[in-house]
Design a protein around this motif. Structure first.
Motif, PDB file in Angstrom:
ATOM      1  N   UNK A  79       0.816  -1.220   0.000  1.00 29.29           N
ATOM      2  CA  UNK A  79       0.000   0.000   0.000  1.00 29.29           C
ATOM      3  C   UNK A  79       0.850   1.271   0.000  1.00 29.29           C
ATOM      4  N   UNK A  80       1.998   1.231   0.694  1.00 30.83           N
ATOM      5  CA  UNK A  80       2.862   2.408   0.722  1.00 30.83           C
ATOM      6  C   UNK A  80       3.327   2.804  -0.656  1.00 30.83           C
ATOM      7  N   UNK A  81       3.721   1.806  -1.443  1.00 30.09           N
ATOM      8  CA  UNK A  81       4.153   2.075  -2.824  1.00 30.09           C
ATOM      9  C   UNK A  81       2.959   2.479  -3.686  1.00 30.09           C
ATOM     10  N   UNK A  82       1.867   1.728  -3.568  1.00 32.23           N
ATOM     11  CA  UNK A  82       0.710   1.949  -4.445  1.00 32.23           C
ATOM     12  C   UNK A  82       0.040   3.301  -4.205  1.00 32.23           C
ATOM     13  N   UNK A  83      -0.106   3.691  -2.947  1.00 40.42           N
ATOM     14  CA  UNK A  83      -0.719   4.993  -2.672  1.00 40.42           C
ATOM     15  C   UNK A  83       0.145   6.130  -3.195  1.00 40.42           C
ATOM     16  N   UNK A  84       1.460   6.036  -2.967  1.00 38.76           N
ATOM     17  CA  UNK A  84       2.353   7.080  -3.461  1.00 38.76           C
ATOM     18  C   UNK A  84       2.360   7.112  -4.991  1.00 38.76           C
ATOM     19  N   UNK A 159      -6.024  -0.632  -1.325  1.00 39.54           N
ATOM     20  CA  UNK A 159      -7.087  -0.856  -0.349  1.00 39.54           C
ATOM     21  C   UNK A 159      -7.378  -2.351  -0.198  1.00 39.54           C
ATOM     22  N   UNK A 160      -7.213  -3.110  -1.279  1.00 44.22           N
ATOM     23  CA  UNK A 160      -7.381  -4.562  -1.189  1.00 44.22           C
ATOM     24  C   UNK A 160      -6.355  -5.169  -0.237  1.00 44.22           C
ATOM     25  N   UNK A 161      -5.146  -4.641  -0.267  1.00 44.32           N
ATOM     26  CA  UNK A 161      -4.116  -5.111   0.673  1.00 44.32           C
ATOM     27  C   UNK A 161      -4.541  -4.825   2.106  1.00 44.32           C
ATOM     28  N   UNK A 162      -5.069  -3.636   2.346  1.00 47.95           N
ATOM     29  CA  UNK A 162      -5.567  -3.308   3.684  1.00 47.95           C
ATOM     30  C   UNK A 162      -6.664  -4.286   4.094  1.00 47.95           C
ATOM     31  N   UNK A 163      -7.570  -4.570   3.140  1.00 46.34           N
ATOM     32  CA  UNK A 163      -8.683  -5.464   3.437  1.00 46.34           C
ATOM     33  C   UNK A 163      -8.223  -6.840   3.870  1.00 46.34           C
ATOM     34  N   UNK A 164      -7.132  -7.312   3.285  1.00 39.22           N
ATOM     35  CA  UNK A 164      -6.584  -8.617   3.668  1.00 39.22           C
ATOM     36  C   UNK A 164      -5.909  -8.551   5.032  1.00 39.22           C
ATOM     37  N   UNK A 165      -5.257  -7.435   5.321  1.00 39.23           N
ATOM     38  CA  UNK A 165      -4.420  -7.354   6.519  1.00 39.23           C
ATOM     39  C   UNK A 165      -5.212  -7.420   7.812  1.00 39.23           C
ATOM     40  N   UNK A 166      -6.411  -6.839   7.851  1.00 35.71           N
ATOM     41  CA  UNK A 166      -7.169  -6.793   9.103  1.00 35.71           C
ATOM     42  C   UNK A 166      -7.608  -8.183   9.569  1.00 35.71           C
ATOM     43  N   UNK A 167      -8.279  -8.975   8.730  1.00 30.39           N
ATOM     44  CA  UNK A 167      -8.649 -10.326   9.200  1.00 30.39           C
ATOM     45  C   UNK A 167      -7.438 -11.217   9.424  1.00 30.39           C
TER      46      UNK A 167
END
Length: 298
Positions: A79-84, A159-167
């Motif tokens: 996400x750090x790379x993708x958002x930037x 955001x998909x990466x974030x979605x995976x990280x929480x569960x």
């Protein structure tokens, strides 16, 4: 909400809401690799100081470090790379709004991969409403509005990466019983180590070190990738991954305000309207809004 984690929840929402303007300023002298590495390295240094002062021991088992490396990949590296990368092609306002789809992504991974529960009517309705909200945010009838498609795709992948990280964190990390500071520190150390080769390869965009850009990166690293992850782990431990992911209800509001105030970014009528639809879909999917007392399972 419990008072014990509410202050951290609010602080996290505000901090991550400001992260998008910090990224925008960081890109004035860093590449996306540089921004991602800078925030993780500064965050890791900050947390190493914190755990040292609080005399918190880091885990020594290799298996724990491997699990936290996966969290680092999903929550920091990619996400750090993708958002930037995305913010070279879209506004910080859009980035903040798309980030609000994190609860929906979390729900999708919980239902389809982690299989925490069976599909309910509200969850299916909420996911469809959320998807419709994303299309409204983008002004899909105009293509993707004023933003470029490449940036939009990168945001959705992030955001998909974030979605995976929480569960994943809820299932694999919380049972380990680690202190939030220790888990966040190892996570950021692994993220910084992973990103270091990319930074050395192509981290500096140009030698244009303005004070506001340097301060933005400092804030992004120390707050957005340092203390923020202590707050994040604390919220997950106290309230669960599903509630922790809803911190993105706060971030788009903050992102829209600071993007308009400090960067002069234009806000179209359909961006805030679509954001409200996204949040409505997330609330329904998480059963914060119910149509009836009993929900039929599908």
């Amino acid at each position: 909400m419990r008072k014990s984690w509410l202050p951290a929840y609010i602080a996290l929402g505000i901090t991550w809401g400001c992260s998008f303007i910090f990224i925008e300023l960081g890109l004035e002298f860093l590449t996306p690799f540089g921004v991602a590495f800078g925030r993780c390295a500064l965050g890791a240094i900050t947390l190493l100081i914190v755990v040292r002062l609080r005399k918190i021991a880091l885990p020594t088992e290799k298996s724990i470090w491997r699990k936290l490396w996966i969290v680092a990949l999903m929550l920091n590296v990619l996400p750090g790379i993708l958002f930037a990368f995305a913010q070279q092609y879209v506004t910080s306002v859009l980035a903040g709004i798309i980030n609000a789809t994190t609860p929906l992504m979390t729900m999708i991974f919980m239902l389809l991969i982690f299989r925490e529960q069976k599909l309910k009517r509200e969850q299916i309705i909420g996911l469809f409403i959320g998807a419709f909200g994303v299309m409204v945010v983008l002004g899909i009838w105009k293509g993707v509005g004023e933003n470029q498609l490449l940036g939009v795709v990168a945001l959705l992948l992030a955001v998909s990466c974030y979605g995976y990280s929480f569960p994943y964190t809820t299932r694999k990390i919380l049972p380990l019983g680690l202190k939030p500071e220790a888990a966040a520190t190892v996570q950021l150390i692994m993220a910084a180590i992973t990103l270091l080769p990319l930074y050395l390869f192509d981290g500096i965009a140009e030698d244009n070190y303005q004070l506001n850009s340097l301060l933005a990166m400092l804030a992004l690293g120390v707050l957005g990738s340092g203390f923020a992850y202590i707050w994040n782990f604390s919220i997950i431990a106290s309230a669960g991954g599903s509630i922790a992911s809803t911190v993105t209800y706060v971030t788009p509001v903050v992102a829209v305000f600071v993007g308009w105030l400090f960067l002069g970014e234009q806000i179209t009528w359909y961006e805030p309207v679509g954001a409200l639809v996204v949040l409505l879909g997330a609330a329904i999917a998480q059963e914060r809004i119910r149509f009836s007392r009993s929900s039929s399972r599908l």
